[in-house]
Each structure stands twice: as structure tokens, then as C-alpha cells.
Design a protein around this motif. Structure first.
Motif, PDB file in Angstrom:
ATOM      1  N   GLY A   1      -0.856   9.818   6.400  1.00 57.12           N
ATOM      2  CA  GLY A   1      -0.807   8.415   6.779  1.00 57.12           C
ATOM      3  C   GLY A   1      -2.004   7.597   6.351  1.00 57.12           C
ATOM      4  N   LYS A   2      -2.883   8.196   5.559  1.00 59.33           N
ATOM      5  CA  LYS A   2      -4.070   7.479   5.081  1.00 59.33           C
ATOM      6  C   LYS A   2      -3.706   6.637   3.857  1.00 59.33           C
ATOM      7  N   VAL A   3      -4.155   5.373   3.871  1.00 58.41           N
ATOM      8  CA  VAL A   3      -3.871   4.495   2.742  1.00 58.41           C
ATOM      9  C   VAL A   3      -4.525   5.058   1.479  1.00 58.41           C
ATOM     10  N   ARG A   4      -3.735   5.114   0.386  1.00 56.09           N
ATOM     11  CA  ARG A   4      -4.228   5.727  -0.843  1.00 56.09           C
ATOM     12  C   ARG A   4      -4.104   4.856  -2.079  1.00 56.09           C
ATOM     13  N   GLY A   5      -3.035   4.096  -2.199  1.00 52.10           N
ATOM     14  CA  GLY A   5      -2.808   3.389  -3.449  1.00 52.10           C
ATOM     15  C   GLY A   5      -2.229   2.004  -3.247  1.00 52.10           C
ATOM     16  N   PHE A   6      -2.092   1.318  -4.366  1.00 50.58           N
ATOM     17  CA  PHE A   6      -1.540  -0.041  -4.404  1.00 50.58           C
ATOM     18  C   PHE A   6      -0.244   0.006  -5.188  1.00 50.58           C
ATOM     19  N   ARG A   7       0.782  -0.654  -4.711  1.00 53.92           N
ATOM     20  CA  ARG A   7       2.097  -0.635  -5.360  1.00 53.92           C
ATOM     21  C   ARG A   7       2.191  -1.766  -6.389  1.00 53.92           C
TER      22      ARG A   7
ATOM     23  N   ALA B   1       0.827  -1.203   0.000  1.00 49.82           N
ATOM     24  CA  ALA B   1       0.000   0.000   0.000  1.00 49.82           C
ATOM     25  C   ALA B   1       0.863   1.255   0.000  1.00 49.82           C
ATOM     26  N   THR B   2       0.289   2.343  -0.505  1.00 48.56           N
ATOM     27  CA  THR B   2       0.929   3.653  -0.399  1.00 48.56           C
ATOM     28  C   THR B   2       0.054   4.518   0.493  1.00 48.56           C
ATOM     29  N   PHE B   3       0.662   5.530   1.066  1.00 47.07           N
ATOM     30  CA  PHE B   3      -0.020   6.372   2.039  1.00 47.07           C
ATOM     31  C   PHE B   3       0.227   7.841   1.722  1.00 47.07           C
ATOM     32  N   ASN B   4      -0.762   8.667   2.007  1.00 49.58           N
ATOM     33  CA  ASN B   4      -0.559  10.098   1.806  1.00 49.58           C
ATOM     34  C   ASN B   4       0.201  10.671   2.996  1.00 49.58           C
ATOM     35  N   ILE B   5       0.457  11.939   2.976  1.00 51.49           N
ATOM     36  CA  ILE B   5       1.262  12.577   4.014  1.00 51.49           C
ATOM     37  C   ILE B   5       0.620  12.465   5.401  1.00 51.49           C
TER      38      ILE B   5
END
Length: 131
Positions: free
Chosen positions: A90-96, A84-88
Motif C-alpha cells: 500500500g505504499k505509494v510508488r509511481g505516477f500513472r 498514483a500507483t501503490f505496491n502490495i
């Protein structure tokens, strides 16, 4: 010096959010990595993933219209946080997806080993059958 050889790269998406994990910014040269080791996860991770089909709530362009397929980042995070990716905040935002390809490659290799073992066993059994 952003973009100059030997410096960090920063991408910015159309929503003015800094993106540091997109495929267009991904550096993969050995010189940038430490602790390199063979991946020890493959098929076991793939079997825990849940591929989904979906519709985007607010398509940004024609490529996002209609049925889509992929993963839900919050679900993937439960399998392995590194997917997972996270915004600044710390909220999960994307898939790697780019990282997932290494796991898929390992899963295929594991399956190939199993196929070769089973094929060898089958050949051995066939050799025992009367002609």
C-alpha cells in the motif's frame, strides 16, 4: 495462461516486483471497461500538479543519469489518488503517466474552447473599430 488472448497480463520489473500498471501492460479496449463516461477533470487538476526536476539516487541505466523531470507520486496522490500507483503493502510508488495523458487532453480541450471564445470576442471588438 498469462499472455493468452482474453486473459490477464502481469509484468515484472527488474526488481522482481509485480507491476500491473505499466504502459506495456495497459489494456485500453472498450470490451474491458464498464461505466465509460466523459472525463470531468482537466485544467483544474493540471494546475494543481507540480512538475519537478530531479536526479535519481541510484540510476539503473544511462537513461536515468543526469537531470530528469516528472512528478512525485506522493504529491500527485494528494491531487487525485488515481494518479498514483501503490505496491502490495500500500505504499505509494509511481505516477500513472498513461492516465495523466487523458487529463492533459481534457485540459487542452478546455483551453481550446476558451481560446475560441476569446478569439470570437476579439474579432467582434475589431469589427467595431473604425476603419
Amino acid at each position: 495462461n498469462i499472455g493468452v488472448a482474453g486473459t490477464a497480463y502481469i509484468c515484472q520489473n527488474t526488481g522482481s516486483e509485480i507491476v500491473t500498471d505499466s504502459a506495456t501492460c495497459l489494456v485500453s479496449a472498450r470490451e474491458f471497461k464498464d461505466g465509460i463516461a466523459d472525463l470531468d477533470m482537466g485544467l483544474s487538476v493540471v494546475m494543481k500538479m507540480t512538475p519537478r526536476s530531479f536526479l535519481w539516487k541510484n540510476p539503473m541505466d544511462r537513461n536515468q543519469e543526469g537531470d530528469q523531470f516528472g512528478f512525485i507520486s506522493a504529491e500527485a496522490m494528494l491531487v487525485d489518488r488515481r494518479l498514483a500507483t501503490f505496491n502490495i503493502a500500500g505504499k505509494v510508488r509511481g505516477f500513472r503517466y498513461e492516465s495523466y495523458t487523458a487529463i492533459l487532453t481534457k485540459a487542452i480541450q478546455e483551453q481550446q474552447v476558451l481560446i475560441e471564445v476569446l478569439s470570437s470576442r476579439l474579432d467582434s471588438l475589431n469589427d467595431r473599430l473604425p476603419s
